[in-house]
Design a protein around this motif. Structure first.
Motif, mmCIF file in Angstrom:
data_model
loop_
_atom_site.group_PDB
_atom_site.id
_atom_site.type_symbol
_atom_site.label_atom_id
_atom_site.label_comp_id
_atom_site.label_asym_id
_atom_site.label_seq_id
_atom_site.Cartn_x
_atom_site.Cartn_y
_atom_site.Cartn_z
ATOM 1 N N GLU A 72 0.830 -1.208 0.000
ATOM 2 C CA GLU A 72 0.000 0.000 0.000
ATOM 3 C C GLU A 72 0.863 1.256 0.000
ATOM 4 O O GLU A 72 1.834 1.341 0.730
ATOM 5 C CB GLU A 72 -0.888 -0.001 1.252
ATOM 6 C CG GLU A 72 -1.899 1.114 1.299
ATOM 7 C CD GLU A 72 -3.060 0.908 0.349
ATOM 8 O OE1 GLU A 72 -3.720 1.909 0.025
ATOM 9 O OE2 GLU A 72 -3.309 -0.228 -0.056
ATOM 10 N N THR A 73 0.513 2.223 -0.836
ATOM 11 C CA THR A 73 1.239 3.486 -0.852
ATOM 12 C C THR A 73 0.700 4.401 0.234
ATOM 13 O O THR A 73 -0.416 4.224 0.721
ATOM 14 C CB THR A 73 1.118 4.196 -2.215
ATOM 15 O OG1 THR A 73 -0.255 4.433 -2.484
ATOM 16 C CG2 THR A 73 1.744 3.372 -3.315
ATOM 17 N N VAL A 74 1.475 5.384 0.601
ATOM 18 C CA VAL A 74 1.097 6.326 1.642
ATOM 19 C C VAL A 74 0.302 7.461 1.019
ATOM 20 O O VAL A 74 0.720 8.037 0.018
ATOM 21 C CB VAL A 74 2.361 6.892 2.334
ATOM 22 C CG1 VAL A 74 1.981 7.927 3.362
ATOM 23 C CG2 VAL A 74 3.161 5.773 2.958
ATOM 24 N N ILE A 102 10.447 16.898 -2.279
ATOM 25 C CA ILE A 102 9.297 16.490 -1.465
ATOM 26 C C ILE A 102 9.535 15.061 -1.020
ATOM 27 O O ILE A 102 9.782 14.176 -1.841
ATOM 28 C CB ILE A 102 7.981 16.598 -2.250
ATOM 29 C CG1 ILE A 102 7.759 18.038 -2.697
ATOM 30 C CG2 ILE A 102 6.814 16.100 -1.400
ATOM 31 C CD1 ILE A 102 6.561 18.229 -3.583
ATOM 32 N N SER A 103 9.458 14.841 0.290
ATOM 33 C CA SER A 103 9.595 13.505 0.867
ATOM 34 C C SER A 103 8.319 13.172 1.615
ATOM 35 O O SER A 103 7.845 13.967 2.427
ATOM 36 C CB SER A 103 10.770 13.445 1.833
ATOM 37 O OG SER A 103 11.960 13.816 1.193
ATOM 38 N N VAL A 104 7.759 12.012 1.324
ATOM 39 C CA VAL A 104 6.517 11.562 1.970
ATOM 40 C C VAL A 104 6.763 10.200 2.579
ATOM 41 O O VAL A 104 7.346 9.325 1.939
ATOM 42 C CB VAL A 104 5.361 11.467 0.942
ATOM 43 C CG1 VAL A 104 4.095 10.936 1.603
ATOM 44 C CG2 VAL A 104 5.106 12.804 0.287
ATOM 45 N N GLY A 105 6.299 10.026 3.828
ATOM 46 C CA GLY A 105 6.393 8.717 4.458
ATOM 47 C C GLY A 105 7.756 8.406 5.016
ATOM 48 O O GLY A 105 8.181 7.267 5.005
ATOM 49 N N SER A 106 8.456 9.416 5.497
ATOM 50 C CA SER A 106 9.740 9.184 6.141
ATOM 51 C C SER A 106 9.503 8.462 7.470
ATOM 52 O O SER A 106 8.367 8.247 7.868
ATOM 53 C CB SER A 106 10.470 10.517 6.333
ATOM 54 O OG SER A 106 9.721 11.373 7.133
#
Length: 123
Positions: A72-74, A102-106
């Motif tokens: 599953e993606t964030v 842009i960083s997502v889900g660190s």
């Protein structure tokens, strides 16, 4: 997700954020293999808008390896009042910003938007 945009792309991305701010008070970031989707819906759920930025739009577009194997993606919901000021001065962005990452889900489940400016300044 970790993606990197150059100056001209940052301005286009900012214009998309501005357009979505007219639709709703929340911005959804939805990273996918096909690209990064920005979505917004109004409070009455009667209006909806979406921009899909292809991986080719970015200088670097990298999903986590787990997402490429079917995990599953964030999806992130951000308050527009927090995101909109970052892209408010598009003329200033075009003059001073060289890159935006842009960083997502660190590890801390956060969204990080970094602007890399001329002369080595980072905001």
């Amino acid at each position: 997700l970790k993606c990197l945009m150059l100056t001209s792309c940052v301005a286009a991305f900012g214009k998309a954020v501005h357009a979505l701010s007219r639709v709703g008070d929340e911005l959804w970031l939805d990273p996918k293999v096909k690209g990064l989707a920005l979505r917004s819906v109004n409070s009455a759920h009667s209006a909806y808008a979406c921009f899909l930025f292809s991986p080719l739009f970015f200088k670097n577009y990298n999903l986590r390896p787990a997402t490429e194997h079917g995990a599953e993606t964030v999806k992130c919901k951000l308050a527009m009042k927090c995101v909109l000021p970052l892209f408010r001065c598009l003329n200033s962005i075009e003059r001073n910003v060289e890159q935006c990452q842009i960083s997502v889900g660190s590890p801390d489940d956060q969204v990080m938007i970094q602007f890399f400016c001329r002369h080595g300044r980072k905001h």
